[in-house]
Motif scaffolding. Sequence first.
Motif, short mmCIF file in Angstrom:
data_model
loop_
_atom_site.label_atom_id
_atom_site.label_comp_id
_atom_site.label_asym_id
_atom_site.label_seq_id
_atom_site.Cartn_x
_atom_site.Cartn_y
_atom_site.Cartn_z
N LEU A 132 0.85 -1.21 0.04
CA LEU A 132 0.10 -0.05 0.08
C LEU A 132 0.96 1.25 -0.16
O LEU A 132 0.46 2.26 -0.76
CB LEU A 132 -0.89 -0.26 1.32
CG LEU A 132 -1.99 1.27 1.51
CD1 LEU A 132 -2.73 1.29 0.23
CD2 LEU A 132 -2.33 1.04 2.70
N ALA A 133 1.78 1.43 1.06
CA ALA A 133 2.78 2.50 0.98
C ALA A 133 3.41 2.87 -0.56
O ALA A 133 3.55 4.10 -0.81
CB ALA A 133 4.03 2.34 1.84
N LYS A 172 -8.65 -5.64 -2.01
CA LYS A 172 -8.50 -5.46 -0.55
C LYS A 172 -7.57 -5.01 -0.16
O LYS A 172 -6.30 -4.96 -0.57
CB LYS A 172 -8.70 -6.89 0.10
CG LYS A 172 -10.06 -7.80 0.02
CD LYS A 172 -10.13 -9.05 0.58
CE LYS A 172 -11.62 -9.55 0.59
NZ LYS A 172 -11.70 -10.97 1.38
N GLY A 173 -7.39 -3.88 0.82
CA GLY A 173 -6.41 -3.30 1.33
C GLY A 173 -6.00 -2.03 0.82
O GLY A 173 -5.23 -1.19 1.15
N LEU A 177 -6.58 4.61 -0.64
CA LEU A 177 -6.46 5.13 -1.88
C LEU A 177 -7.74 5.77 -2.61
O LEU A 177 -7.67 6.32 -3.67
CB LEU A 177 -5.70 4.15 -2.89
CG LEU A 177 -4.29 3.54 -2.33
CD1 LEU A 177 -3.80 2.85 -3.33
CD2 LEU A 177 -3.32 4.85 -2.07
N HIS A 178 -9.02 5.11 -2.10
CA HIS A 178 -10.15 5.52 -2.82
C HIS A 178 -10.45 7.05 -2.77
O HIS A 178 -10.55 7.22 -3.98
CB HIS A 178 -11.38 4.53 -2.20
CG HIS A 178 -11.19 2.99 -2.44
ND1 HIS A 178 -12.15 2.24 -1.91
CD2 HIS A 178 -10.22 2.40 -3.06
CE1 HIS A 178 -11.69 1.04 -2.15
NE2 HIS A 178 -10.60 1.01 -2.96
N VAL A 179 -10.34 7.67 -1.57
CA VAL A 179 -10.56 9.16 -1.61
C VAL A 179 -9.64 9.81 -2.41
O VAL A 179 -10.12 10.62 -2.94
CB VAL A 179 -10.71 9.51 -0.40
CG1 VAL A 179 -9.33 9.49 0.42
CG2 VAL A 179 -11.37 10.74 -0.03
N ARG A 180 -8.44 9.05 -2.40
CA ARG A 180 -7.42 10.00 -3.19
C ARG A 180 -7.63 9.99 -4.81
O ARG A 180 -7.41 10.73 -5.25
CB ARG A 180 -5.84 9.34 -2.83
CG ARG A 180 -5.59 9.61 -1.23
CD ARG A 180 -4.36 8.53 -1.13
NE ARG A 180 -4.12 8.55 0.29
CZ ARG A 180 -3.06 9.20 0.73
NH1 ARG A 180 -2.21 9.81 -0.12
NH2 ARG A 180 -2.78 9.32 2.14
#
Length: 307
Positions: A132-133, A172-173, A177-180
């Motif tokens: 994710l990072a 998943k996970g 990032l969705h809002v970005r």
Amino acid sequence: AREEEVRKKFRPIEQLKEEFEKLNMKIETDYEIMVKLISKFNSSASSLDEKVAALYDLEYYVHQVDNAKDFLSMGGLRLVIEGLNSSEASLKEHAAFVLGAALSSNPKVQIEAIEGGALQKLLVILATEQPLAVRKKALFALSSMLRHFPYAQQQFLKLGGLQVLRSLFRQKGMEPLHVRVVTLLYDLIMEKMLLEDSQHGEQMEEKIQQYRQVRLVPAVVEQGWCALVPNLLAMPEHDTREKVLKLVGVLVAFCREHYRGDPALGTTLSLLRNEYEELAAEEQREGDKDGYFRELLGSINTIIQEL
């Protein structure tokens, strides 16, 4: 007695000057510091931790427009773009971080980066299995590249960039990032709309022509974002809802038929209206007439009215 006390606490300026001269102190310029950091990052003798530390420090310097241009001229941008291919996740993450910082509001660096293949590399990172990072920093760099750069936006669409971003919603996970992604899409759509609606001279005509070739909204509608975006209104955070409502508000004109045929959206908007009516009333009782919740309530009412 007071003067004597001060003398005991502080050394005379002459003595300090002598000591500084003995130390042969030299204040390094940003340019010199960046040269050293790039050298450390590029050196085969440097450990992974040293390379990551060099990138971390570089990010601080390249935020400044002039430093970013120097960074470009000394070959740093090319090295950082190459770093996006690294097998080490931490190097990839920090390379994307430096790239994003250098790209921010810097057209010269944006042009060089897209010519250097940075856009393709960032999309590969976002499309493949990465921590994710790493993806978070890649999305930051992608956002910096696309903003106010219609040519990059056009290439992004040609390379299937919207599909890549959409795939993040199926994994998943990747929820952080969705809002970005929603924020990025909103900014790009508004950027184009504001430019086309503004008063402009002849010098802006070329840029407007470039924006007209960016078929972002039709691509968003065709690829199912009308259905995808409103689902995020179920998120509990007010900040997330605010950003989603902004994008829904812009998309209403293009997704109206879909939204009218979606009973779940109507229910969600009604529930949110009730919630924010109470919160806005509480704000008003506390003396805040134009508060945050009142603004969100206004966005919801506007969407309901549009529908």
